[in-house]
Design an enzyme around this catalytic site. Sequence first.
Site, PDB file in Angstrom:
ATOM      1  N   GLU A   1     103.429  41.114  58.594  1.00 38.98           N
ATOM      2  CA  GLU A   1     104.516  41.153  57.610  1.00 38.98           C
ATOM      3  C   GLU A   1     104.051  41.539  56.203  1.00 38.98           C
ATOM      4  O   GLU A   1     104.333  40.850  55.228  1.00 38.98           O
ATOM      5  CB  GLU A   1     105.219  39.783  57.567  1.00 38.98           C
TER       6      GLU A   1
HETATM    7  C1  ACM Z   1     104.313  35.800  62.353  1.00 39.36           C
HETATM    8  O1  ACM Z   1     105.111  35.050  62.937  1.00 39.36           O
HETATM    9  N1  ACM Z   1     104.617  36.344  61.190  1.00 39.36           N
HETATM   10  C2  ACM Z   1     103.016  36.078  62.918  1.00 39.36           C
END
Ligand code: ACM
Length: 526
Positions: free
Chosen positions: A340
């Site tokens: 992310e």
């Molecule tokens: C995640 O759940 N961002 C690895």
Amino acid sequence: MKSTILKSITIFSLLLALLSCKEEKKKIEYPKTDLSVNALIPKPIKVIPTHTAFGLDSSTVIFTDQSATGFEAVGQFLANKIKEVTPLELGVNTSIDESVRRIIYITKTDSLAQDSPEAYELYIQNDTILLSARSAAGAFRGVQTLRQLIPEAANDTISSSSMWLIPSGKIIDAPQYAYRGAMLDVARHFFTVAEVKRYLDQLAYYKINKFHLHLTDDQGWRIEIKSWPKLTTIGAKTEVGGTKGGFYTQEDYKEIVAYAAERHIEVIPEIDMPGHINAAVYSYPILNGNGKSVNNYTGMRVGFSTLDTRKDTVYKFIDDVIGELAAISPSPYFHIGGDETFATKKKDYLHFINKVEAIVNQHGKQMMGWNEISQADISSNTIHQLWKEKHHSVEAAKKGAKIVLSPGNKSYLDMKYDANTKLGLTWAGFIPVDSAYQWRPSTFIKGLGKEHILGIEAPLWSETITNSDDLEYLAFPRVIGIAELGWTQEEFYDWESYKKRLGLQVPYLKRNSINYFNATEVPWER
Ligand code: ACM
């Protein structure tokens, strides 16, 4: 190899001979048992009942291979656990005098049917239990099986002393996957060393062997780094909701690693980067790469922070952090997150992951990272952890990387069970107990069979949980199902069988005050 077997057989026969010299005055009439009807989780490969029992009592001793590393400690662990559930205080490798009538013998052998280092065999008879394993880790897994076979109540009628009757027979067992993990996010909310140890105890009982610690995120930095002290004097002071946070000193971390190692669980540290990094850039603004002014962060949104991927200081920082942590981490893996990174440009992200992989390797570790890392030029010894898009795992496998499966919609313990669940999140949907169990690692990603899969892991993110009670409410019972999927051969996956065995975990869950979720689809023993 032959000589080890011979030696074990010789010691074992000697012990048996000793026992038979001391025949009890009255022959014990053991009740008929059936080892094949039991509550074992994970389900073993083979269970062959012989319909009598071992009478665990005060005349029992534990005897272990003393030349084999770690076996005596496994014997001591078993003695301690027996003491927790019965009044019995069994000696371990004490001298065998006339008071001894029954023996649990834990021995090393290289001649098991299954070739995993964690394989074990249990042979349970009236007066002896023989637990054989290739390694102390295998013996430890076998001890968990044995613990699960000890009944709650003693039989006080067949012998002059109380006996806890363990059904007799043979168990042949080994794990399907080498990596059977659980992850705890201690960044969104901090969990104390005691809380972590409590979870490790519970995981060990179900043969989990990897514990992934998500040590850093936007909301807090949780591990002392001596060369960058503000990470903890500043970065550790926050958590979600604005409460006070906390961190592990390196001594605390070593204590967690040692406690896990006693349970044959390996701790894998994660420092999430280049995103999920606000706590570090707030402590050292020179590291910041998003061009905005930095403040501390106690919310739950993701994807706004990034390291400056083009700055030498950033790589010096990473080298120091990985170096200090790698030095106190026996695991071959070092997790760098990599997920992310919405505030990092793609070309910067790829440049960053390639550079960090080299740094991890220089410190003698294999890199592990979430989904997104497979876009970089990762090497075949890097481990890819799936949490979302399957195509990233296909890409990683093409590069030769092994895959750990943590699908958000199956294994994320922080997803709510249903609409009434007070804790947890919903972005990957609700995950009821049956759904968390009903999937197959080897067919989860089309075209990526067992040969690509290192194992599975159940992550628990802590945005909504602050203590062991909350943790257990989300983890239990789903993590038990994940433990079975990781250990048990896929041909034996069966929700109908599993849910009955799960219902029979109640005595263990209650005795240990585990705050499990009372799922209605499970026939809980009342
Ligand atoms: C995640 O759940 N961002 C690895």
